[in-house]
Scaffold this active site. Structure first.
Site, PDB file in Angstrom:
ATOM      1  N   ASP A   1     -26.103  30.950   1.144  1.00  0.00           N
ATOM      2  CA  ASP A   1     -26.966  30.425   2.194  1.00  0.00           C
ATOM      3  C   ASP A   1     -26.428  30.932   3.526  1.00  0.00           C
ATOM      4  O   ASP A   1     -25.462  31.703   3.550  1.00  0.00           O
ATOM      5  CB  ASP A   1     -26.974  28.886   2.174  1.00  0.00           C
ATOM      6  CG  ASP A   1     -25.618  28.288   2.545  1.00  0.00           C
ATOM      7  OD1 ASP A   1     -24.650  29.052   2.737  1.00  0.00           O
ATOM      8  OD2 ASP A   1     -25.524  27.052   2.641  1.00  0.00           O
TER       9      ASP A   1
ATOM     10  N   ASP B 250     -25.060  29.231   7.136  1.00  0.00           N
ATOM     11  CA  ASP B 250     -24.736  27.962   7.797  1.00  0.00           C
ATOM     12  C   ASP B 250     -24.652  28.165   9.301  1.00  0.00           C
ATOM     13  O   ASP B 250     -23.992  29.089   9.768  1.00  0.00           O
ATOM     14  CB  ASP B 250     -23.385  27.443   7.297  1.00  0.00           C
ATOM     15  CG  ASP B 250     -23.335  27.359   5.780  1.00  0.00           C
ATOM     16  OD1 ASP B 250     -23.909  26.418   5.235  1.00  0.00           O
ATOM     17  OD2 ASP B 250     -22.742  28.262   5.141  1.00  0.00           O
TER      18      ASP B 250
ATOM     19  N   ASP C 131     -28.590  26.159   6.288  1.00  0.00           N
ATOM     20  CA  ASP C 131     -28.061  24.835   6.640  1.00  0.00           C
ATOM     21  C   ASP C 131     -27.827  24.782   8.146  1.00  0.00           C
ATOM     22  O   ASP C 131     -27.250  25.712   8.713  1.00  0.00           O
ATOM     23  CB  ASP C 131     -26.716  24.569   5.948  1.00  0.00           C
ATOM     24  CG  ASP C 131     -26.872  24.335   4.453  1.00  0.00           C
ATOM     25  OD1 ASP C 131     -28.004  24.117   4.003  1.00  0.00           O
ATOM     26  OD2 ASP C 131     -25.842  24.384   3.751  1.00  0.00           O
TER      27      ASP C 131
HETATM   28  N1  CTP Z   1     -19.693  21.416   4.380  1.00  0.00           N
HETATM   29  C1  CTP Z   1     -19.399  20.215   4.937  1.00  0.00           C
HETATM   30  N2  CTP Z   1     -20.304  19.203   4.899  1.00  0.00           N
HETATM   31  C2  CTP Z   1     -21.509  19.396   4.332  1.00  0.00           C
HETATM   32  C3  CTP Z   1     -21.831  20.637   3.768  1.00  0.00           C
HETATM   33  C4  CTP Z   1     -20.890  21.648   3.805  1.00  0.00           C
HETATM   34  O1  CTP Z   1     -18.309  20.044   5.459  1.00  0.00           O
HETATM   35  N3  CTP Z   1     -22.370  18.413   4.321  1.00  0.00           N
HETATM   36  C5  CTP Z   1     -18.703  22.487   4.438  1.00  0.00           C
HETATM   37  C6  CTP Z   1     -18.169  22.872   3.086  1.00  0.00           C
HETATM   38  O2  CTP Z   1     -17.020  22.134   2.766  1.00  0.00           O
HETATM   39  C7  CTP Z   1     -17.854  24.315   3.277  1.00  0.00           C
HETATM   40  C8  CTP Z   1     -18.745  24.776   4.421  1.00  0.00           C
HETATM   41  O3  CTP Z   1     -19.329  23.610   4.954  1.00  0.00           O
HETATM   42  O4  CTP Z   1     -16.506  24.438   3.646  1.00  0.00           O
HETATM   43  C9  CTP Z   1     -19.800  25.743   3.993  1.00  0.00           C
HETATM   44  O5  CTP Z   1     -20.451  25.277   2.846  1.00  0.00           O
HETATM   45  P1  CTP Z   1     -21.231  26.233   1.850  1.00  0.00           P
HETATM   46  O6  CTP Z   1     -22.387  26.860   2.538  1.00  0.00           O
HETATM   47  O7  CTP Z   1     -21.544  25.424   0.645  1.00  0.00           O
HETATM   48  O8  CTP Z   1     -20.135  27.289   1.390  1.00  0.00           O
HETATM   49  P2  CTP Z   1     -19.717  28.691   1.985  1.00  0.00           P
HETATM   50  O9  CTP Z   1     -18.252  28.641   2.116  1.00  0.00           O
HETATM   51  O10 CTP Z   1     -20.505  29.021   3.191  1.00  0.00           O
HETATM   52  O11 CTP Z   1     -20.063  29.675   0.792  1.00  0.00           O
HETATM   53  P3  CTP Z   1     -21.389  30.562   0.624  1.00  0.00           P
HETATM   54  O12 CTP Z   1     -21.066  31.854   1.294  1.00  0.00           O
HETATM   55  O13 CTP Z   1     -21.595  30.712  -0.842  1.00  0.00           O
HETATM   56  O14 CTP Z   1     -22.523  29.834   1.261  1.00  0.00           O
HETATM   57 MN    MN Z   2     -24.104  25.692   3.229  1.00  0.00          MN
HETATM   58 MN    MN Z   3     -22.616  28.909   3.178  1.00  0.00          MN
END
Ligand code: CTP
Ligand code: MN
Ligand code: MN
Length: 495
Positions: free
Chosen positions: A334, A336, A419
């Protein structure tokens, strides 16, 4: 396109936070000098002022009064070459130290005693002892991910892939504890500067239990692990992996479907007793697109779209990429984003407005807005639940592509998971740190804070249990300094 006159996005460090000149010197036998090389001018200024505010004397020049030279990021060789060029004379009461001594001293509010591990030794003076100390360093890989620098350059992928499959399989079985042990083992290997060459290389490494070592041994001997092969062919593992890859389908639902004998998406979708919720429906509808990785280029294109929407609501708000892309990843599941609003209260209106704008642009495919439940009176949180209380939303949006992705459907867009989080301004730094990840890095930061420092860290705040106070932070560096940790850059947090 973006308007050209954007407000400057990069904020200057609040140097005003420490008024200069009036601090009283508390520690008369210590005079610090911070080496600007590699540290950079602004960080050096910031750290110098921080030290002065705590009663340390800091000399801007490398004068003969200096007792403690502090360096960050320089190799011993380049540092000592530079010191020599400056005519730096060796004296028995003059210490050349690693930044760790400084951060520990700031955290303690006084100069901590200098230990061997703090010294940066002159390699040309004492070859033997420096060889000894580098061997020692090898044996002192920290058990905490937040004390290791883990880039994306993984020299031990063959081992870490295997260990992570074991971890994932245990997660699918509900064995969270043993799963975490394998994740930690994989994380330690990811932080190593080189590939393991033989089994003995694992001896001095932390977090590697008997099971992990046995897997590594088998890979050394046979090139692969039979246990891992077994798991990859296991029906339960394969089905759980497939089902949980759908947005909105967690481990509980996956297990439920598996136990009911379902093995494929077709079976799930044609089972009359299964009622998908809104999130799962979107997960299946856009599965083909959102199960594909998002590239950095796509992430940058999305940033412009998000920025445009945010600026429409509030021209002074700024948008930053966080999560995996901030850690330097080329692909993610995704994208963020964290939004910084200049005034308190604005964080509550910005996300609904962004969602409305995406709707009117006809690019919103799915949205789940979670309004803020943040209540400052409920801090500090003693038990960390994965979610924070900030205003956030989980979206699926259309991203325009150059070529049509699917000729038959004549689509010129791809569905992408996005996100967004919008914390209150004074919570921004903690939220940024928390959302940058990696998950294991964050977990260990919180564990380190609690067990080693008696402090509580989460996405909202840092709290000192000893003094019952909240510790302020304008930057991530401040949080690391409060914890007496060397600063770890985002791209070194891929634990
Ligand atoms: N996170 C958080 N609270 C949330 C959702 C996510 O603190 N409600 C944090 C997660 O712990 C993570 C970071 O946000 O450290 C990013 O989450 P995620 O998108 O799931 O993982 P990525 O590390 O970005 O991996 P990817 O590249 O696969 O998206
Ligand atoms: Mn995310
Ligand atoms: Mn992510």
């Amino acid at each position: 396109m973006l308007p050209t006159a954007l407000p400057t996005r990069k904020r200057r460090r609040p140097e005003v936070a420490f008024a200069r000149g009036r601090e009283e010197v508390k520690f008369r036998d210590v005079t610090l000098y911070l080496v600007e090389r590699r540290m950079g001018k602004s960080r050096r200024n910031f750290l110098s002022n921080l030290a002065r505010s705590k009663g340390f004397c800091v000399d801007d020049a490398l004068s003969s009064d200096v007792t403690h030279v502090v360096s960050e990021g320089n190799s011993a060789q380049e540092l000592w070459n530079w010191l020599e060029e400056q005519g730096f004379g060796e004296k028995h009461d003059r210490h050349v130290l690693h930044i760790s001594w400084f951060t520990e001293s700031m955290s303690a509010g006084q100069p901590v005693p200098v230990e061997i591990r703090h010294y940066i030794q002159d390699p040309s003076v004492d070859q033997k002892s420096s060889a000894h100390s580098s061997a020692k360093q090898d044996s002192t890989v920290s058990t905490y991910a937040c004390q290791r620098r883990t880039t994306l350059n993984n020299h031990n992928k063959i081992f870490t892939d295997a260990l992570e499959i074991l971890a994932e399989n245990l997660e699918f079985c509900g064995d969270q504890g043993p799963s975490l042990a394998f994740r930690r083992a994989a994380s330690v290997l990811k932080s190593l500067p080189a590939a393991l060459r033989r089994q003995e290389d694992t001896q001095r490494l932390p977090c590697l239990g008997e099971h992990s070592k046995a897997i590594i041994e088998e890979i050394f001997e046979c090139g692969s692990s039979s246990r891992v092969e077994e798991i990859l062919n296991d029906e339960r593992y394969r089905t759980m992996k497939l089902f949980s890859s759908v947005f909105g389908v967690g481990l509980k639902t996956s297990e439920n479907w598996f136990c009911r004998g379902l093995r494929t998406f077709e079976q799930v979708l044609s089972e009359p007793s299964i009622r998908l919720n809104r999130m799962q429906t979107a997960g299946f509808l856009f599965y083909e697109d959102i199960s594909k990785p998002v590239s950095r280029t796509e992430a940058s294109a999305l940033k412009i779209i998000v920025e445009e929407a945010v600026i429409c609501v509030n021209p002074f708000a700024t948008v930053s990429i966080t999560g995996g892309f901030r850690r330097g990843k080329e692909f993610g599941h995704d994208v963020d984003f964290i939004i910084k609003t200049p005034e308190a209260g604005q964080e509550d209106v910005i996300l609904p407005a962004v969602i409305e704008r995406f709707k009117s642009q006809n690019i919103l495919l799915y949205s789940d807005l979670q309004e803020s439940t943040f209540d400052i009176r409920q801090l500090p949180t003693h038990c960390f639940d994965a979610m924070d209380h900030f205003s956030k939303c989980f979206l699926i949006v259309k991203l325009k592509c150059e070529q049509e992705t699917d000729a038959r459907a004549a689509r010129d867009w791809k569905a992408v998971r996005v996100d967004l989080v919008a914390p209150p301004l004074e919570r921004y730094t903690y939220a940024l740190l928390g959302w940058t990840g990696s998950t294991l890095f964050e977990r260990d930061l919180r564990r380190f804070a609690r067990l080693e420092r008696g402090k509580l860290l989460d996405n909202h705040a840092l709290y000192d249990k000893a003094t019952n106070t909240f510790l302020p932070a304008n930057t991530e560096e401040d949080i690391f300094a409060h914890l007496g940790l060397e600063y770890i850059e985002p791209w070194q947090r891929n634990a």
